[in-house]
Design a protein around this motif. Structure first.
Motif, short mmCIF file in Angstrom:
data_model
loop_
_atom_site.label_atom_id
_atom_site.label_comp_id
_atom_site.label_asym_id
_atom_site.label_seq_id
_atom_site.Cartn_x
_atom_site.Cartn_y
_atom_site.Cartn_z
N VAL A 1 -4.85 1.01 -1.61
CA VAL A 1 -4.05 2.18 -1.98
C VAL A 1 -2.66 2.11 -1.34
O VAL A 1 -1.65 2.39 -1.99
N SER A 2 -2.62 1.74 -0.06
CA SER A 2 -1.34 1.62 0.64
C SER A 2 -0.45 0.56 -0.01
O SER A 2 0.76 0.77 -0.17
N ILE A 3 -1.05 -0.57 -0.39
CA ILE A 3 -0.29 -1.62 -1.05
C ILE A 3 0.24 -1.13 -2.39
O ILE A 3 1.40 -1.38 -2.76
N ALA A 4 -0.61 -0.42 -3.14
CA ALA A 4 -0.18 0.09 -4.46
C ALA A 4 1.01 1.03 -4.30
O ALA A 4 1.97 0.97 -5.10
N ILE A 5 0.97 1.89 -3.29
CA ILE A 5 2.08 2.82 -3.05
C ILE A 5 3.36 2.05 -2.73
O ILE A 5 4.44 2.35 -3.25
N ASP A 6 3.23 1.05 -1.87
CA ASP A 6 4.41 0.26 -1.49
C ASP A 6 4.99 -0.52 -2.66
O ASP A 6 6.20 -0.61 -2.82
N VAL A 7 4.12 -1.11 -3.47
CA VAL A 7 4.57 -1.94 -4.59
C VAL A 7 5.39 -1.12 -5.58
O VAL A 7 6.37 -1.61 -6.17
N TYR A 8 5.02 0.14 -5.77
CA TYR A 8 5.73 0.99 -6.72
C TYR A 8 7.00 1.60 -6.15
O TYR A 8 7.73 2.28 -6.86
N GLN A 9 7.27 1.34 -4.86
CA GLN A 9 8.52 1.78 -4.29
C GLN A 9 9.65 0.90 -4.81
O GLN A 9 9.47 -0.28 -5.11
N LYS A 10 10.85 1.45 -4.91
CA LYS A 10 12.00 0.66 -5.34
C LYS A 10 12.36 -0.35 -4.26
O LYS A 10 12.13 -0.13 -3.08
N GLU A 11 12.97 -1.46 -4.71
CA GLU A 11 13.40 -2.48 -3.76
C GLU A 11 14.39 -1.85 -2.78
O GLU A 11 15.26 -1.08 -3.15
N PHE B 1 7.77 -2.01 8.29
CA PHE B 1 6.99 -1.70 9.50
C PHE B 1 5.60 -1.19 9.13
O PHE B 1 4.61 -1.56 9.78
N ARG B 2 5.51 -0.36 8.10
CA ARG B 2 4.21 0.17 7.68
C ARG B 2 3.30 -0.96 7.20
O ARG B 2 2.11 -0.98 7.50
N LEU B 3 3.88 -1.91 6.46
CA LEU B 3 3.09 -3.04 6.00
C LEU B 3 2.62 -3.89 7.18
O LEU B 3 1.48 -4.37 7.20
#
Length: 299
Positions: free
Chosen positions: A260-270, A276-278
């Motif tokens: 879920v965390s990865i999915a949220i990050d991936v959909y963030q804009k570049e 740091f969260r990753l």
């Protein structure tokens, strides 16, 4: 007021001395290696007694000595990077001679403990890791950006030392799987560090994949590796004997949180992704996974 200042000065010196010792011996980093050794020891059903403590002390001393040697070897390179320039040997606050003496004493004590308490094989694994990290991985960082693959070996060896100290065959399914997990977990750990500090590495003369890959490309690789690491935990019931069903649920929960965390990050804009969260996610995932196995074995 004057008496208060006089009272505070010795306290301040003691605090600085303790801080310097922690820094030189890289206590926090080495503590994580000790925990890795403990994980292997517990998974192999090693007895929790004074013998276990002695093994962990030996691993700590050897690891601390290796860390000092590494700082001695990289002191000139460390001095060129803002992140490491304040290290004791890089800044000249600890001389090369003093560092080598401290490192030698710790390595000798650690090897002696492991040899006489756990046998020649465990001591040999520790010595191999010392040589591999300082004479293979560290020099390789100067010539190859893929030295990070070699670096994963140093993270796995303490696990094998724990298994071996408890009498477990290193060819067992449990050893192979947990070691495999440790290897693939370290890849995104290194990749994320390259995203943040890759340019510093280049300026210090170290090889870095940031020379031919954009930060966004490296991040994508890191995301892929984190997902692969999380997915690998789903094979635990097949390869690692668990004692409690709740352990499977806990591990599944970790996988869900990671994905879920990865999915949220991936959909963030570049440019808006939280590196740091990753980084913390990869560390907490590995720690959570190992804690699940340790607790399962102990209860």
């Amino acid at each position: 007021m004057e008496s208060q200042v006089k009272t505070d000065r010795p306290v301040g010196r003691i605090a600085r001395s303790i801080k310097n010792v922690f820094s030189l011996l890289k206590v926090i980093v080495i503590a994580s290696l000790v925990f890795t050794t403990f994980t292997g020891y517990v998974l192999a059903d090693g007895p929790l007694n004074a013998g276990c403590v002695i093994t962990l002390v030996g691993v700590f001393l050897l690891g601390a000595g290796a860390a000092v040697f590494n700082q001695a070897y990289e002191r000139k390179t460390d001095a060129l990077m803002p992140r490491t320039a304040k290290r004791l040997m890089a800044s000249g606050r600890v001389s090369l001679q003093t560092g080598l003496i401290v490192g030698t004493l710790h390595v000798a004590a650690g090897l002696a403990i492991l040899y006489f308490h756990d046998g020649w094989f465990v001591a040999a694994l520790g010595l191999f890791n010392l040589v591999w990290y300082n004479l293979v991985y560290t020099p390789l960082k100067r010539v190859s950006s893929w030295a990070l693959i070699a670096g994963t070996v140093a993270g796995v060896i303490p696990l094998l030392m724990g298994f071996s100290a408890a009498g477990e065959s290193l060819l067992s399914n449990t050893v192979i799987f947990v070691a495999f997990f440790m290897v693939i977990w370290q890849i995104p750990h290194f990749l994320i560090l390259l995203v943040k500090y890759g340019k510093e590495y280049e300026q210090a003369g170290l090889a870095s994949i940031t020379a031919f890959l954009h930060e966004e490309q490296i991040l994508r690789l890191a995301y892929l590796w984190v997902v692969a690491t999380a997915a690998s935990t789903l094979f635990i019931p097949l390869l690692v004997p668990l004692h409690h069903r709740s352990t499977s649920y806990a591990i599944l929960a970790i996988v869900v949180v990671v994905l879920v965390s990865i999915a949220i990050d991936v959909y963030q804009k570049e440019g808006k992704r939280n590196i740091f969260r990753l980084f913390m996610l990869t560390n907490l995932m590995q720690t959570g996974f190992m804690l699940c196995l340790v607790v399962d074995s102990l209860l």
